[in-house]
Design a protein around this motif. Structure first.
Motif, PDB file in Angstrom:
ATOM      1  N   LEU A 282      85.838  57.810  59.834  1.00  0.00           N
ATOM      2  CA  LEU A 282      87.375  57.812  60.399  1.00  0.00           C
ATOM      3  C   LEU A 282      87.314  58.926  61.671  1.00  0.00           C
ATOM      4  N   GLY A 283      86.531  59.893  61.534  1.00  0.00           N
ATOM      5  CA  GLY A 283      86.584  61.154  62.498  1.00  0.00           C
ATOM      6  C   GLY A 283      85.617  60.469  63.780  1.00  0.00           C
ATOM      7  N   LEU A 284      84.563  59.646  63.466  1.00  0.00           N
ATOM      8  CA  LEU A 284      83.636  59.495  64.456  1.00  0.00           C
ATOM      9  C   LEU A 284      84.323  58.260  65.389  1.00  0.00           C
ATOM     10  N   ILE A 285      84.696  57.173  64.809  1.00  0.00           N
ATOM     11  CA  ILE A 285      85.426  56.027  65.505  1.00  0.00           C
ATOM     12  C   ILE A 285      86.616  56.532  66.213  1.00  0.00           C
ATOM     13  N   LEU A 291      88.587  60.360  72.882  1.00  0.00           N
ATOM     14  CA  LEU A 291      87.819  61.051  73.917  1.00  0.00           C
ATOM     15  C   LEU A 291      87.652  60.318  75.030  1.00  0.00           C
ATOM     16  N   SER A 292      87.615  58.742  74.941  1.00  0.00           N
ATOM     17  CA  SER A 292      87.476  57.648  75.916  1.00  0.00           C
ATOM     18  C   SER A 292      88.758  58.019  76.650  1.00  0.00           C
ATOM     19  N   LEU A 293      90.007  57.932  76.056  1.00  0.00           N
ATOM     20  CA  LEU A 293      91.308  58.077  76.913  1.00  0.00           C
ATOM     21  C   LEU A 293      91.254  59.388  77.598  1.00  0.00           C
ATOM     22  N   THR A 339      75.611  70.258  55.104  1.00  0.00           N
ATOM     23  CA  THR A 339      75.191  70.909  56.083  1.00  0.00           C
ATOM     24  C   THR A 339      75.752  70.177  57.349  1.00  0.00           C
ATOM     25  N   GLY A 340      75.558  69.087  57.433  1.00  0.00           N
ATOM     26  CA  GLY A 340      76.142  68.180  58.523  1.00  0.00           C
ATOM     27  C   GLY A 340      77.584  68.029  58.496  1.00  0.00           C
ATOM     28  N   LEU A 341      78.279  68.072  57.606  1.00  0.00           N
ATOM     29  CA  LEU A 341      79.590  67.817  57.100  1.00  0.00           C
ATOM     30  C   LEU A 341      80.471  69.212  57.763  1.00  0.00           C
ATOM     31  N   VAL A 342      79.805  70.360  57.477  1.00  0.00           N
ATOM     32  CA  VAL A 342      80.142  71.778  57.991  1.00  0.00           C
ATOM     33  C   VAL A 342      80.022  71.760  59.544  1.00  0.00           C
ATOM     34  N   LEU A 343      79.095  71.264  59.939  1.00  0.00           N
ATOM     35  CA  LEU A 343      78.902  71.287  61.389  1.00  0.00           C
ATOM     36  C   LEU A 343      79.841  70.428  62.208  1.00  0.00           C
ATOM     37  N   THR A 344      80.082  69.024  61.649  1.00  0.00           N
ATOM     38  CA  THR A 344      80.912  68.253  62.267  1.00  0.00           C
ATOM     39  C   THR A 344      82.326  68.521  62.118  1.00  0.00           C
ATOM     40  N   ALA A 345      82.798  69.441  61.013  1.00  0.00           N
ATOM     41  CA  ALA A 345      84.364  70.048  61.102  1.00  0.00           C
ATOM     42  C   ALA A 345      84.248  71.028  61.997  1.00  0.00           C
ATOM     43  N   THR A 346      83.331  71.936  62.370  1.00  0.00           N
ATOM     44  CA  THR A 346      83.370  72.870  63.230  1.00  0.00           C
ATOM     45  C   THR A 346      83.486  72.350  64.432  1.00  0.00           C
ATOM     46  N   ALA A 347      82.619  71.603  64.846  1.00  0.00           N
ATOM     47  CA  ALA A 347      82.595  70.845  66.156  1.00  0.00           C
ATOM     48  C   ALA A 347      84.090  70.129  66.564  1.00  0.00           C
ATOM     49  N   LEU A 348      84.651  69.493  65.773  1.00  0.00           N
ATOM     50  CA  LEU A 348      86.089  68.678  65.698  1.00  0.00           C
ATOM     51  C   LEU A 348      86.883  69.649  66.048  1.00  0.00           C
ATOM     52  N   LEU A 349      86.845  70.930  65.213  1.00  0.00           N
ATOM     53  CA  LEU A 349      87.806  72.072  65.369  1.00  0.00           C
ATOM     54  C   LEU A 349      87.797  72.695  66.783  1.00  0.00           C
ATOM     55  N   VAL A 407      86.405  50.992  56.438  1.00  0.00           N
ATOM     56  CA  VAL A 407      87.677  51.537  56.111  1.00  0.00           C
ATOM     57  C   VAL A 407      87.989  52.799  56.829  1.00  0.00           C
ATOM     58  N   GLY A 408      87.008  53.722  57.003  1.00  0.00           N
ATOM     59  CA  GLY A 408      87.210  55.172  57.697  1.00  0.00           C
ATOM     60  C   GLY A 408      87.663  54.626  59.315  1.00  0.00           C
ATOM     61  N   GLY A 409      86.262  53.884  59.715  1.00  0.00           N
ATOM     62  CA  GLY A 409      86.344  53.342  61.115  1.00  0.00           C
ATOM     63  C   GLY A 409      87.565  52.587  61.423  1.00  0.00           C
ATOM     64  N   ALA A 410      88.023  51.780  60.642  1.00  0.00           N
ATOM     65  CA  ALA A 410      89.170  51.121  61.056  1.00  0.00           C
ATOM     66  C   ALA A 410      90.527  52.065  61.071  1.00  0.00           C
ATOM     67  N   LEU A 411      90.690  52.888  60.361  1.00  0.00           N
ATOM     68  CA  LEU A 411      91.764  54.018  60.256  1.00  0.00           C
ATOM     69  C   LEU A 411      91.740  55.058  61.449  1.00  0.00           C
ATOM     70  N   GLY A 412      90.243  55.120  61.836  1.00  0.00           N
ATOM     71  CA  GLY A 412      90.098  56.074  62.839  1.00  0.00           C
ATOM     72  C   GLY A 412      91.029  56.095  64.177  1.00  0.00           C
ATOM     73  N   PRO A 413      90.928  54.956  64.842  1.00  0.00           N
ATOM     74  CA  PRO A 413      91.774  54.981  65.904  1.00  0.00           C
ATOM     75  C   PRO A 413      93.161  54.980  65.796  1.00  0.00           C
ATOM     76  N   ALA A 414      93.289  54.157  64.565  1.00  0.00           N
ATOM     77  CA  ALA A 414      94.964  54.167  64.107  1.00  0.00           C
ATOM     78  C   ALA A 414      95.441  55.465  63.857  1.00  0.00           C
ATOM     79  N   VAL A 415      94.706  56.186  62.925  1.00  0.00           N
ATOM     80  CA  VAL A 415      95.209  57.715  62.630  1.00  0.00           C
ATOM     81  C   VAL A 415      95.226  58.369  63.945  1.00  0.00           C
TER      82      VAL A 415
END
Length: 498
Positions: A282-285, A291-293, A339-349, A407-415
Motif C-alpha cells: 500500500l505504501g510502496l505503490i 511521487l511521480s506526480l 528492522t525493515g518496517l522501522v526504516l520504511t516508516a522513518t523514511a516515509l515520515l 490488495v495493498g498495492g491496489a489501495l495504495g494509489p487510491a488511498v
C-alpha cells in the motif's frame, strides 16, 4: 497421485528458477514504468485524478482479485499452463496499451496485463517451491525471485525515462511484448510442469465474493477521494465491499476445497507476513503514484530525471535484497522484517516535509533510506509466508501472500491519491491568500481547481489537479478578463515534457 502429473521436483531446477524470475520481472515491470509516466499520460489523454488513479489500479486490481483463483487453477490444471497463459496475457495487455488513444483503452491494456501478472505471481512461487522441496534451500531461491521483482521495479523508471525523452509515452509498453513471447516459447519446451499433490477444485463462490469485495472497496476509495465519501455510490461500494469480505470468510469456512484455506491463518508467521505484505505494498505503490506526480507536476522534471530519483528506492532495495537473502539463514525473519518496517516508516515520515523546492541531495537520502527498509522486508516476508506452512500448501500460501500484497498495492494509489486531492484542496485557500490574490479571484481559483479534480482539463482549464497555484490563478484571471497579480512563478514557467 499420477506420477506423470508431477515431474521430479529436482528436474530442471535451473530452468524453473530462470523462467520464474523472468516471469515475475515481466509481471512487475508495468508498476514503475507506468507510475513514472503518469504525468505524461495525464497531459496526453486529459485524465482526471480519479481516472489517473485507475491507470495503476486497473493493473493491480485484477492481480488482487484473481491471484487466488489462478493459484488454484495452477494446482488443478498444471502450473506450466497457467504460467504460459500469464505470459500471453502480459504480452496482449502491453500490445493494447501500446496502441491506446484514450485512458479507457489504457485501462483495458493494464487490466489484461494485471490478469497475466495474477497468473504469474503464485505460479512462479509454486513452481520454485515444487522444484526445491527443502525449505532452507528454498529460501535462497525465493530470495532470488524477490530480487527479480525488485530488479523490475528498479529498471522500470529508467526504461520509461529514456523512452519518454525520445518517443511518445505509449512505447513504455513495448519491452514486455518480446520478453513475454520469448519466455512463452522457451517454457513450452523446457519448463517442468507440476500440480498440487492433493486434489483441489476451483472455488467459484470464494472467487466471486473475493473479487466483489476487492473491486468494491478499491472503487469506493478512489471515487470517494474524487467525489466525497458521502456520495451514495461511494457508500454503496464500500458497504458492498464489506459484505463481500464477510461473505468470502463464510464461504471459505464451509468450502470442501477452499480457495484460501483459513487454517493458514493459524500460523502466526503467515498471518503476520500477509499483513506486512498488504501494508508495505500500500505504501510502496501509493508512494510511486504520488511521487511521480510530485516530480512531474510540482518540480517539473522530465521523466528520465524523475526515474533517476525513483530508482534510488528500487535500486537500493535490489542491492540490499541480495545480502538479506543470505542473512535469512543466520538472522530471524522477524528481526529482518521489523528492522525493515522501522526504516520504511522513518523514511516515509521524513518525506512528508517535501516541498516544491526540495533539493536533490535533501531528497536522495530519504529515498535511499526507504529503499533500505523495503529491501530488508521483501525477501524474508515472502520466504516466511511459504515456509511457515506444510509443503503441500505452499502454492496456496504463495497465492494468499501475493493476494494481500496486491490488495495493498491496489489501495495504495487510491488511498494516497484521495489524501493528496483532499489535502491540496484544503490547503489551497491559505496559499492563495498568502499569494495576495483578492478574495473573489481566490474563490474562482478554488472553483477551477475543484472542477479540474472532478472533471479534468477542459478547454483552457488547468493541467490536472496537481497543477501549480500560479497556473490556477492565471486561468482564473483570464476567465475574469484581468491580470493575475501574485500568481507566482508557476504561471510563467514553461512546462517541460515528461
Amino acid at each position: 497421485m499420477n506420477s506423470a502429473t508431477v515431474q521430479d521436483p529436482r528436474a530442471g531446477r535451473a530452468v524453473t528458477l530462470v523462467l520464474a524470475c523472468l516471469g515475475v520481472f515481466v509481471a512487475y515491470l508495468p508498476v514503475t514504468t507506468v507510475s513514472v509516466s503518469l504525468p505524461a499520460i495525464q497531459r496526453a489523454l486529459g485524465a482526471t485524478t480519479a481516472q489517473l488513479s485507475w491507470v495503476p489500479d486497473a493493473f493491480v486490481l485484477p492481480m488482487a482479485a484473481l491471484i487466488l483463483t489462478t493459484g488454484v487453477w495452477g494446482d488443478v490444471h498444471g502450473r506450466k499452463r497457467v504460467f504460459q497463459a500469464g505470459m500471453a496475457f502480459c504480452a496482449l495487455g502491453a500490445a493494447i496499451a501500446l496502441t491506446a488513444d484514450s485512458v479507457q483503452v489504457v485501462w483495458a491494456g493494464q487490466a489484461l496485463s494485471g490478469l497475466g501478472a495474477a497468473a504469474l505471481l503464485p505460479t512462479t512461487l509454486a513452481l520454485i517451491s515444487h522444484a526445491v522441496p527443502d525449505h532452507r534451500e528454498r529460501g535462497r531461491f525465493i530470495g532470488l525471485w524477490a530480487t527479480s521483482l525488485l530488479a523490475s521495479l528498479a529498471v522500470g523508471p529508467l526504461i520509461a525515462g529514456v523512452l519518454l525523452d525520445h518517443v511518445a509515452w505509449r512505447w513504455i509498453y513495448l519491452l514486455p511484448i518480446p520478453v513475454s513471447l520469448t519466455v512463452l516459447v522457451v517454457a513450452a519446451f523446457l519448463l517442468p510442469d507440476s500440480r498440487a499433490p492433493h486434489g483441489r477444485r476451483l472455488d467459484w463462490p470464494g472467487q466471486i465474493t473475493a473479487a466483489v469485495a476487492v473491486t468494491a472497496v478499491v472503487y469506493g476509495v478512489i471515487e470517494g477521494g474524487a467525489d466525497g465519501f458521502g456520495e451514495p455510490a461511494v457508500v454503496a461500494a464500500l458497504v458492498l465491499g464489506a459484505l463481500g469480505a464477510v461473505a468470502f470468510v463464510l464461504v471459505e469456512r464451509r468450502s470442501t476445497s477452499p480457495m484460501l484455506d483459513l487454517a493458514l491463518f493459524r500460523s502466526p508467521a503467515f498471518t503476520a507476513t500477509a499483513l506486512v505484505a498488504m501494508i508495505s505494498f500500500l505504501g510502496l505503490i501509493g508512494f510511486f503514484f504520488v511521487l511521480s506526480l510530485y516530480f512531474g507536476l510540482v518540480q517539473h522534471l522530465t521523466t528520465l530525471e524523475a526515474g533517476l530519483r525513483m530508482v534510488l528506492v528500487s535500486g537500493t532495495s535490489l542491492l540490499v535484497g541480495i545480502p538479506v537473502g543470505r542473512l535469512m539463514h543466520r538472522v530471524s525473519a522477524r528481526v529482518l522484517i521489523t528492522t525493515g518496517l522501522v526504516l520504511t516508516a522513518t523514511a516515509l515520515l521524513t518525506l512528508t516535509s517535501l516541498d516544491a523546492h526540495t533539493s536533490y541531495g535533501s531528497l536522495a537520502w530519504r529515498l535511499v533510506l526507504l529503499g533500505l527498509g523495503l529491501g530488508a522486508v521483501f525477501a524474508p516476508m515472502t520466504a516466511s509466508a511459504v515456509s511457515s506452512v506444510p509443503h503441500h500448501l505452499a502454492g496456496m500460501a504463495a497465492a494468499g501472500n501475493n493476494a494481500f500484497r496486491q490488495v495493498g498495492g491496489a489501495l495504495g494509489p487510491a488511498v494516497l491519491g484521495a489524501l493528496l486531492t483532499t489535502r491540496a484542496l484544503d490547503a489551497l485557500p491559505e496559499h492563495l491568500a498568502d499569494a495576495g490574490l483578492p478574495a473573489e479571484t481566490g474563490s474562482l481559483v478554488l472553483g477551477t481547481a475543484r472542477e479540474a479534480v472532478e472533471h479534468g482539463p477542459r478547454g483552457e482549464s488547468v493541467d490536472g489537479p496537481a497543477v501549480s497555484l500560479g497556473r490556477c490563478a492565471e486561468v482564473a484571471a483570464r476567465r475574469r478578463g484581468a491580470g493575475a497579480p501574485g500568481c507566482g512563478a508557476g504561471a510563467d514557467e514553461g512546462k517541460r515534457d515528461s
